[in-house]
Write an enzyme that holds these catalytic residues in place. Sequence first.
Site, PDB file in Angstrom:
ATOM      1  N   ASP A   7      94.496 -19.668 116.848  1.00  0.00           N
ATOM      2  CA  ASP A   7      93.472 -18.592 116.048  1.00  0.00           C
ATOM      3  C   ASP A   7      94.319 -18.673 114.652  1.00  0.00           C
ATOM      4  O   ASP A   7      95.385 -18.772 114.456  1.00  0.00           O
ATOM      5  CB  ASP A   7      93.899 -16.874 117.011  1.00  0.00           C
ATOM      6  CG  ASP A   7      93.663 -15.967 115.387  1.00  0.00           C
ATOM      7  OD1 ASP A   7      92.584 -16.223 114.810  1.00  0.00           O
ATOM      8  OD2 ASP A   7      94.613 -14.444 116.116  1.00  0.00           O
ATOM      9  N   ASP A  46      89.364 -17.802 109.778  1.00  0.00           N
ATOM     10  CA  ASP A  46      90.251 -17.038 111.198  1.00  0.00           C
ATOM     11  C   ASP A  46      89.263 -17.691 111.988  1.00  0.00           C
ATOM     12  O   ASP A  46      87.711 -17.179 112.038  1.00  0.00           O
ATOM     13  CB  ASP A  46      89.568 -15.632 110.809  1.00  0.00           C
ATOM     14  CG  ASP A  46      90.336 -14.462 111.841  1.00  0.00           C
ATOM     15  OD1 ASP A  46      90.585 -15.848 112.659  1.00  0.00           O
ATOM     16  OD2 ASP A  46      90.194 -13.594 112.015  1.00  0.00           O
TER      17      ASP A  46
END
Length: 424
Positions: free
Chosen positions: A128, A311
Site C-alpha cells: 500500500d 495510492d
Amino acid sequence: MKFTAICALFAVAVVGSPTPPPNDRSNTGRTQRILLNSRSTAANSSKVFDPRTVWEQLGFAYRKYSATMGAYRRNTGSPHPLSSRFDVRSVAKRTTNGSVPLVNYNADLWYGEIEVGTPPEPFTVVFDTGSSDLFLPSTTCSVGCAGHTQYDPSASSSAKDTSQPFVLMYGAGETAGEEYVDDVFVGGYEAKDQTVGAAWAYSPEFSKDAFPPDGLSGLAFPEISQFKGSPLFQTLAESGELPQSVIGFKLSTTPGDSEMVIGGTNTNLYRSDTLTYVPVTNKGYWQVEIDAISRLGQEVVESQAAPAIIDTGTTFVITSYSIAQSYYANISGATAHTEGTDTYWTIPCDTINSTVPTFTFGKRAFNVSAQTYNLGPDVPSGDCLAGIAASSEMEFTIVGDVYLQNVYSVFDYANATVGFAELT
C-alpha cells in the site's frame, strides 16, 4: 477494474534465486520481481456492484487518511497541508500509556509475499503506497487471526521486542499489538531490523474471509508512519542493496498479470518513451501535482494544478466534491448518491463507456479505460457505477486503482518522484 469476485495476485515470483538466508547478499544490485494477487469486492461474480460495499470502501479510505494525517501531525509537529478541511480524527493512535507477483482481492487490495525472521517464514501482505507501516498477526493473537499465517517472534533469532504497544486503524479494520524489529525479506532483498507490528488482535474486517492476506506493508514515507521505526521502503532504500531506490507496479485484475518490481522497473511492461516523472511536493504520502482531469478533451477547471496522492491501496479515484461535480456535469443521466460526506455517481450503462476520464501528469495525458472506470451495473436501475467518487471534506485527489491499472507506475524514493508510463 470491476469490483468483482476474488482474483488473487498472490504468488511471489522472484527473478533469480529464491529469498536468501539472512547472511546471503547475493541479490545486491539485481532488480527483483514479485507477482501480485488482487481482490475486488464492490461487485459480486456477476459484476453487479453492491452499494453497501461502495460506502464501505469510501469510508475505508477516509479512515485511513484520518489515521495517517494524525500520524503526520504527531511526527512533524504540524498539521498536514492537505488537512485544512479534512477531519483528522483519532482513529489510529499509539498506546504509549525485485518482481513480486501481486494478487487483487475484494477492495482491490494488491498483495504478495514477504518473509520475516531467522529462519525466514513466509507471509502475504498488501502493498500500500498510501500508508507506511508493516503489521502481521502474531502467534499470541486471540481475536480475529484464525486462518492467517501468524508471526512468532520467539521463533526468530533476529527478533527484538521494543516493548512498544500499538493500536492502528487501517480503513475499516483495527489491529492492536506490539512493535518488534526483525529481518524482513521482500523480492530477495533484506531489510534488517525492520519494524514489524505483531498483532494480538484483529477486528472482523481483518478476518481471513474478509481479508485473505496475512497483513499489510505500507510503502510511503516515515512522516505518516504510526510506528517509531523506519517504513519498509526506507529501510530497503538505505540498505545499499538496491540497484535503484525504486519500486515499479503493474496492477491488473487479470490473474498472474500484476507485479511489483523492487530496485528498478520491468521495461517489458511499458513504453519507455512515455515514462513521465513528477516530483513529490510534500513528503509523507506520494503526493504530487496533477495538471488536470479532463473528459472528451475538456479540462475540469477545478482540477488544474491540484494536489494528488498516488495510492495503490485505494480502489476509486476520490476527489473533492467540486471537482467531481464539475466532471459529471452535462453527462446525461449521471446520478449522484450521497451518504454523509461521501458521494458516488452512476451513469446509464449504455453510455458510461463514453465518459471515461484522462489524467495529465507532467504535461503528458494518460487515458483511463472503460474497463477500469466502469465498475459494473446496478441491475434494478440499469445504471453503472463510475470510478470517480468524492468527499466533501477533501480538497485533494486520491488517485487509486481505477487510474493506476492503466499505467505502469514508478515510486522513486531517492529522488522523491513518481513516474507513469503507458503500458505495452
